[in-house]
Each structure stands twice: as C-alpha cells, then as structure tokens.
Design an enzyme around this catalytic site. Structure first.
Site, PDB file in Angstrom:
ATOM      1  N   ASP A 105      13.856 -40.463 -64.059  1.00 26.25           N
ATOM      2  CA  ASP A 105      13.849 -41.309 -65.452  1.00 26.25           C
ATOM      3  C   ASP A 105      13.781 -42.729 -65.163  1.00 26.25           C
ATOM      4  O   ASP A 105      13.113 -43.248 -64.344  1.00 26.25           O
ATOM      5  CB  ASP A 105      14.761 -40.709 -66.387  1.00 26.25           C
ATOM      6  CG  ASP A 105      15.005 -41.249 -67.801  1.00 26.25           C
ATOM      7  OD1 ASP A 105      13.891 -40.800 -68.601  1.00 26.25           O
ATOM      8  OD2 ASP A 105      15.553 -42.129 -68.091  1.00 26.25           O
ATOM      9  N   HIS A 303      11.449 -32.478 -68.955  1.00 25.42           N
ATOM     10  CA  HIS A 303      11.803 -33.865 -68.318  1.00 25.42           C
ATOM     11  C   HIS A 303      13.029 -33.877 -67.311  1.00 25.42           C
ATOM     12  O   HIS A 303      13.212 -34.613 -66.588  1.00 25.42           O
ATOM     13  CB  HIS A 303      12.226 -34.823 -69.539  1.00 25.42           C
ATOM     14  CG  HIS A 303      12.532 -36.109 -69.105  1.00 25.42           C
ATOM     15  ND1 HIS A 303      11.341 -37.143 -68.628  1.00 25.42           N
ATOM     16  CD2 HIS A 303      13.656 -36.997 -69.364  1.00 25.42           C
ATOM     17  CE1 HIS A 303      12.033 -38.070 -68.244  1.00 25.42           C
ATOM     18  NE2 HIS A 303      13.237 -38.046 -68.616  1.00 25.42           N
TER      19      HIS A 303
END
Length: 326
Positions: A105, A303
């Site tokens: 991320d 994610h």
C-alpha cells in the site's frame, strides 16, 4: 521449531523523525518491511516468522506517524523524502549498510522511493498491491479532484485536516473494521453497490462500508491490536501521508519518469482496485521496472494481500529473496 511472532524483538532506533519502532526476527540478510494505511508493523505478522525461518533478518517498522514511532506535528514532515530518510536511518541503526525493502500500500510507494532515491542502501525492492508508477503528469490533487463526478474520491476527502478524523474518532474500532472489510476479497461490496473509494457529497466514507462482518483474515484479536494503536495515537499522523502528495510531486521533480532499476518483485490482488485501476502501470513495467524478476496477480485476492494470503505471499517473497543471493 518454526518461529512465531512471540519470538520477535521490539526496538526503538533513532531517525530523523525522532524514533522509529521496529520489530525484528531472524538472522541473515536484512529485509525491511514497510506497512501501509491504516496498519502497523503487525501487518507483517505472517511474514516475520516465515522470513526468519528461511534465513533472513526480517524487520517490520511502524512508519512515522504510527504506533510507537514518532509523530511530528507538522503535516509536511510526512513527505516521501522524509520517510525514505527514516528507512535509511533504520538500516544504519541495525548496523547494516544495505537492505532489501518490501512495502505494501503506501509502504509500496515508500519502498519504491527508498530504492529510487537511495540505490546505495536499497539493493532490491518488493512492491505489494500498489504498482510502481514514475513521477509525472499533472499535480496529484488535480487528478483526484477530477475523479468521481458528483462524488468525492477518498484521497481528496482525506486532504482537509480533521475532516475524516471526525468521522473516525467516535468509533475507531468500528471504522477500521469497515475499512478493512470494504477492500477484502470476501467482504467487499458487490459491483452494483456504491463504490467505497468514493464519498457522496456531504456524506462519509463509513456509510459505504460493510456492516457487522469481518474479513476472514482478520480475527477479533487482530482488530483489537490495530484499534488499540489508533485509539492511543489518533489517526492524523497516518492520514498526513495523503496530505503530502503534491509536495512529493514537487520534491521528486528530478526523478520525473525515472525507472526503478534494482531487482524487483510485484504481487497484487486481482480484486484490488490498486491493481485494476493501475493496470497501465503494470503493463509499463518493462520500461519502468527493468529489473523486475517476478510478478504475480493473485486470483480472488483483495487489497490486504500479505494478510489475506499470508502463506502464499511469504512463499513468493522467499523465492524471490533466495534468487537475489546475499
């Protein structure tokens, strides 16, 4: 016996931020693990023992603004160049001259820029979830403001200090649970439901989160760990990373269009918007990541890749690290 996260060593080391908290396990070549938003060193709880068992010195940090690391008051202190300097300080504080850096991320962007700005320190780079895209184009704030039509993109929503903090603060644990669920493969909203990356005008991000469900990778105890950290520190330090994207664009002008040439790895989730929206960045890897040795998009994964697919991501990391040599 296979190591577990009970075998880790917690340490505070000096950095330009003041201090960085890190968690260390194993001996061997140094691998620096950098988390994203809104997480902590704990995001690497599956990789720490796996890398240690494979013969690596695995070190997961709390990024500046998180956990037990320093939280400067000035929002400008969270620009990428400052976070790169923290990473360099960690490597040197551990008595090493170089390391492999791996990020997820926002940590992916921090890792990429660490390798870009300090190739003398970071000899290889692993990127999880967020692809590498060189600096370029218009100001990020202009790009994000143009997205969403009548709705507001979450990055724009995060810009005003205090705005999203006011949404989160009454129920930090519940907000985190919803945020994690919204971008996990097994709990994310269906395609026909409102997109959780956008906010209706006058609305909140929380309104679009799944209610009353945790993703399979996140236990109640895991959520307690994250919630306790943010209830103690607040969210502003973490959110300040988003509030420096235009500053980064200015700071990195000398690297406009620059490829990342070190040996590299990319692992993304097929159901992650970071992978699908940035598909062109992945297609550009022959030019932008000429040292790419291994690239994987995991089917059915969202994610939070190193937590959703802990064993698989650990295996991919170890295979890549082994191919690098010491």
């Amino acid at each position: 016996m296979t190591p577990t996260t009970t075998d880790v060593t917690h340490r505070l080391v000096p950095s330009p931020a003041g201090r960085i908290h890190l968690v260390e396990q194993g001996t061997g070549p140094l691998v620096l693990l950098v988390h994203g938003f809104p997480e902590s060193w704990y995001s690497w709880r599956h990789q720490l023992p796996a890398l240690a068992a494979a013969g690596y010195r695995a070190v997961a940090i709390d990024v500046r603004g998180y956990g037990r690391s320093s939280r400067p008051d000035d929002a400008a202190a969270y620009r990428l160049r400052e976070l790169v300097a923290d990473n360099v300080a960690v490597v040197h504080a551990l008595g090493e001259e170089s390391a492999v850096v791996v990020g997820h991320d926002w940590g992916s962007a921090i890792a990429a820029n660490s390798a870009l700005i300090r190739p003398d320190v970071f000899r290889a780079v692993g990127l999880l979830s967020v692809p590498y895209a060189p600096r370029g184009g218009p100001r990020p704030s202009e790009v994000f403001a143009s997205m969403g039509g009548d709705e507001e993109f979450y990055v724009s929503y995060f810009q005003e200090p205090g705005r999203v903090e006011a949404e989160i603060e009454p129920d930090v644990r519940g907000w985190l649970a919803g945020f994690y669920a919204a971008f996990s493969a097994d709990t994310m909203p269906a395609p026909e439901e409102p997109e959780p990356h956008f906010v209706a005008r006058g609305g909140t991000l929380r309104e679009r989160f799944p209610k009353g469900v945790l993703p399979g990778w996140l236990s109640e105890d895991d959520l307690d760990v994250y919630a306790a950290e943010f209830e103690r520190t607040g969210m502003t330090g973490a959110l300040n990373r988003y509030r420096n994207m235009d500053r980064d664009w200015e700071d990195l002008a000398d690297f406009d269009g620059a490829p990342l040439t070190q040996p590299s790895l990319f692992v993304g989730g097929a159901l992650d918007a970071s992978t699908t929206w940035l598909a062109d960045a992945i297609k550009a890897y022959p030019t932008t990541l000429p040292g790419l040795m291994s690239s994987h998009v995991l089917d059915g994964c969202g994610h939070w890749i190193q937590q959703e697919r802990g064993d698989e991501v650990s295996r991919l990391l170890i295979n890549w690290l082994d191919s690098l040599g010491s």
